[in-house]
Design a protein around this motif. Structure first.
Motif, PDB file in Angstrom:
ATOM      1  N   LEU A 127       0.850  -1.188   0.000  1.00  0.00           N
ATOM      2  CA  LEU A 127       0.000   0.000   0.000  1.00  0.00           C
ATOM      3  C   LEU A 127       0.890   1.243   0.000  1.00  0.00           C
ATOM      4  O   LEU A 127       1.331   1.708   1.054  1.00  0.00           O
ATOM      5  CB  LEU A 127      -0.917   0.006   1.227  1.00  0.00           C
ATOM      6  CG  LEU A 127      -1.807   1.228   1.447  1.00  0.00           C
ATOM      7  CD1 LEU A 127      -2.645   1.542   0.217  1.00  0.00           C
ATOM      8  CD2 LEU A 127      -2.708   1.031   2.664  1.00  0.00           C
ATOM      9  N   PRO A 128       1.211   1.795  -1.182  1.00  0.00           N
ATOM     10  CA  PRO A 128       1.968   3.060  -1.225  1.00  0.00           C
ATOM     11  C   PRO A 128       1.109   4.171  -0.630  1.00  0.00           C
ATOM     12  O   PRO A 128      -0.053   4.323  -0.999  1.00  0.00           O
ATOM     13  CB  PRO A 128       2.204   3.288  -2.727  1.00  0.00           C
ATOM     14  CG  PRO A 128       2.023   1.928  -3.348  1.00  0.00           C
ATOM     15  CD  PRO A 128       0.944   1.279  -2.522  1.00  0.00           C
ATOM     16  N   THR A 138       4.778   6.436  -6.456  1.00  0.00           N
ATOM     17  CA  THR A 138       4.172   5.104  -6.465  1.00  0.00           C
ATOM     18  C   THR A 138       4.951   4.121  -7.323  1.00  0.00           C
ATOM     19  O   THR A 138       5.257   3.002  -6.887  1.00  0.00           O
ATOM     20  CB  THR A 138       2.718   5.187  -6.963  1.00  0.00           C
ATOM     21  OG1 THR A 138       2.022   6.198  -6.235  1.00  0.00           O
ATOM     22  CG2 THR A 138       2.013   3.857  -6.780  1.00  0.00           C
ATOM     23  N   ALA A 139       5.285   4.511  -8.554  1.00  0.00           N
ATOM     24  CA  ALA A 139       6.029   3.593  -9.419  1.00  0.00           C
ATOM     25  C   ALA A 139       7.398   3.287  -8.846  1.00  0.00           C
ATOM     26  O   ALA A 139       7.922   2.178  -9.003  1.00  0.00           O
ATOM     27  CB  ALA A 139       6.163   4.190 -10.826  1.00  0.00           C
ATOM     28  N   SER A 140       7.990   4.255  -8.147  1.00  0.00           N
ATOM     29  CA  SER A 140       9.282   4.005  -7.511  1.00  0.00           C
ATOM     30  C   SER A 140       9.168   2.982  -6.388  1.00  0.00           C
ATOM     31  O   SER A 140      10.108   2.219  -6.130  1.00  0.00           O
ATOM     32  CB  SER A 140       9.862   5.321  -6.969  1.00  0.00           C
ATOM     33  OG  SER A 140      11.134   5.102  -6.396  1.00  0.00           O
ATOM     34  N   VAL A 141       8.015   2.947  -5.710  1.00  0.00           N
ATOM     35  CA  VAL A 141       7.793   1.900  -4.704  1.00  0.00           C
ATOM     36  C   VAL A 141       7.792   0.534  -5.377  1.00  0.00           C
ATOM     37  O   VAL A 141       8.393  -0.428  -4.875  1.00  0.00           O
ATOM     38  CB  VAL A 141       6.466   2.141  -3.954  1.00  0.00           C
ATOM     39  CG1 VAL A 141       6.100   0.922  -3.101  1.00  0.00           C
ATOM     40  CG2 VAL A 141       6.570   3.380  -3.079  1.00  0.00           C
ATOM     41  N   LEU A 161      -1.534  -1.357  -4.627  1.00  0.00           N
ATOM     42  CA  LEU A 161      -2.580  -0.374  -4.862  1.00  0.00           C
ATOM     43  C   LEU A 161      -1.964   0.784  -5.646  1.00  0.00           C
ATOM     44  O   LEU A 161      -0.903   1.290  -5.275  1.00  0.00           O
ATOM     45  CB  LEU A 161      -3.153   0.149  -3.543  1.00  0.00           C
ATOM     46  CG  LEU A 161      -4.369   1.062  -3.708  1.00  0.00           C
ATOM     47  CD1 LEU A 161      -5.599   0.230  -4.091  1.00  0.00           C
ATOM     48  CD2 LEU A 161      -4.653   1.833  -2.428  1.00  0.00           C
ATOM     49  N   ARG A 162      -2.636   1.183  -6.725  1.00  0.00           N
ATOM     50  CA  ARG A 162      -2.087   2.241  -7.570  1.00  0.00           C
ATOM     51  C   ARG A 162      -2.312   3.625  -6.975  1.00  0.00           C
ATOM     52  O   ARG A 162      -1.386   4.443  -6.887  1.00  0.00           O
ATOM     53  CB  ARG A 162      -2.714   2.172  -8.965  1.00  0.00           C
ATOM     54  CG  ARG A 162      -2.204   3.232  -9.927  1.00  0.00           C
ATOM     55  CD  ARG A 162      -3.060   3.288 -11.185  1.00  0.00           C
ATOM     56  NE  ARG A 162      -2.567   4.272 -12.124  1.00  0.00           N
ATOM     57  CZ  ARG A 162      -2.828   5.582 -12.051  1.00  0.00           C
ATOM     58  NH1 ARG A 162      -3.573   6.043 -11.063  1.00  0.00           N
ATOM     59  NH2 ARG A 162      -2.344   6.418 -12.966  1.00  0.00           N
TER      60      ARG A 162
END
Length: 328
Positions: A127-128, A138-141, A161-162
């Protein structure tokens, strides 16, 4: 060991201490991420190592020291994320192991995945803690999780989760948080600003949806509160370097508002799930000072949702509905 799923809350991160040495280590990791800085490494690395990492850590350490709290304590962002995890765990019950990680700094994503594996978790939901999606967050997570698992022979089943920028429950929590804060004031703002962390304009030009999602969040919040565009404005803060970033800029807007007759302002930060340097120091202290220097009379920074019960109810609900469905 029981086969319970794990839920990992991941936020950006903070230095281990408000010191030049700790900040330099943190910035080294943060500013080496190609999602954050997409400039050619041949150009960027000399700038980073010979200019930024020699000058910025000392200044940033002073800023962190203003908001850090007691000596030996964790950074506000890390402490708040732990409180969020505790509250979410209480709501999800004993069927889920909940832990936290930071994309940069500690606790690292790798150490958190190790801890969940040691508890027997073969299924882990990520869950970012970013309401709006951006490649730099988020994409880096996603990248950080993949990198942490690169050399492992046994990897868990993963779900991500996006974003949740337009979930009605999130919008309601923002609205209730704003109304509760305004009730503590003995004055009424002339305008409310929703300030989001900035992003280079070039990233959006290449297809990053972040700006559109920020604007949509404010539009939904404005509609929820029955406010006009004049009542609530969207701005972007925290720009870095010479590139053009998303506009309008928060600081420039605050400088102009008094000359437009708006001398009482409330600033909220809907893109941050927890208070951190960018909200506690950049907005609550620096932006406040900027506003008053240009003729402003009343200023308030609205706290982030943090571990507010309604916020935790919502986060636990989306974790159960979107990430843990079928696993419990």
């Amino acid at each position: 060991m029981t086969d319970k799923p794990g839920l990992l809350l991941v936020n950006l991160g903070s230095p281990d201490a408000p010191t030049t040495k700790a900040v330099r280590k943190y910035l080294f990791q943060f500013l080496h991420d190609k999602r954050v800085i997409d400039t050619s490494r041949w150009i960027w690395c000399p700038i980073l190592h010979f200019i930024i990492l020699r000058t910025r850590p000392a200044r940033s350490a002073k800023a962190y020291a203003k908001v850090w709290g007691e000596e030996g304590a964790e950074a506000p962002l890390v402490a708040i994320t732990r409180a969020q995890a505790k509250g979410i765990a209480e709501r999800l019950g004993e069927d889920v192991h909940v832990d936290i990680a930071m994309r940069y700094g500690n606790p690292s994503i790798g150490s958190a995945l190790d801890a969940l594996k040691a508890k027997g978790c073969r299924r882990i939901a990520i869950l970012p803690m970013y309401p709006q999606f951006a490649g730099a967050t988020t994409a880096s997570v996603y990248d950080g999780v993949a990198k942490a698992l690169t050399r492992r022979m046994d990897v868990p089943e993963l779900r991500y989760l996006r974003d949740y920028h337009d979930d009605p429950r999130y919008i309601k929590a923002l609205g209730e948080g704003l109304k509760s804060h305004l009730k503590t004031l003995d004055w009424t703002p002339d305008v409310i600003m929703t300030s989001y962390h900035g992003l280079p304009q070039s990233y959006v030009d290449k297809g990053d949806p972040y700006q559109a999602e920020c604007i949509h969040t404010t539009d939904l919040l404005r509609a929820h509160l029955n406010m006009s565009h004049a009542d609530m404005r969207t701005t972007f803060q925290s720009r870095f370097g010479p590139k053009a970033w998303l506009q309008p800029y928060t600081d420039n807007t605050l400088e102009k508002l008094p000359s437009e007759g708006m001398k009482k302002v409330a600033v909220m930060m809907p893109g941050f799930s927890a208070d951190c340097l960018e909200t506690l120091e950049e907005i609550a202290l620096e932006a406040h000072e900027t506003f008053e220097e240009h003729g402003g009379e009343k200023f308030t920074a609205v706290p982030c949702l943090n571990d507010d019960p309604e916020h935790l109810d919502f986060l636990a609900a989306i974790a159960r509905e979107n990430l843990l469905k079928g696993w419990l």
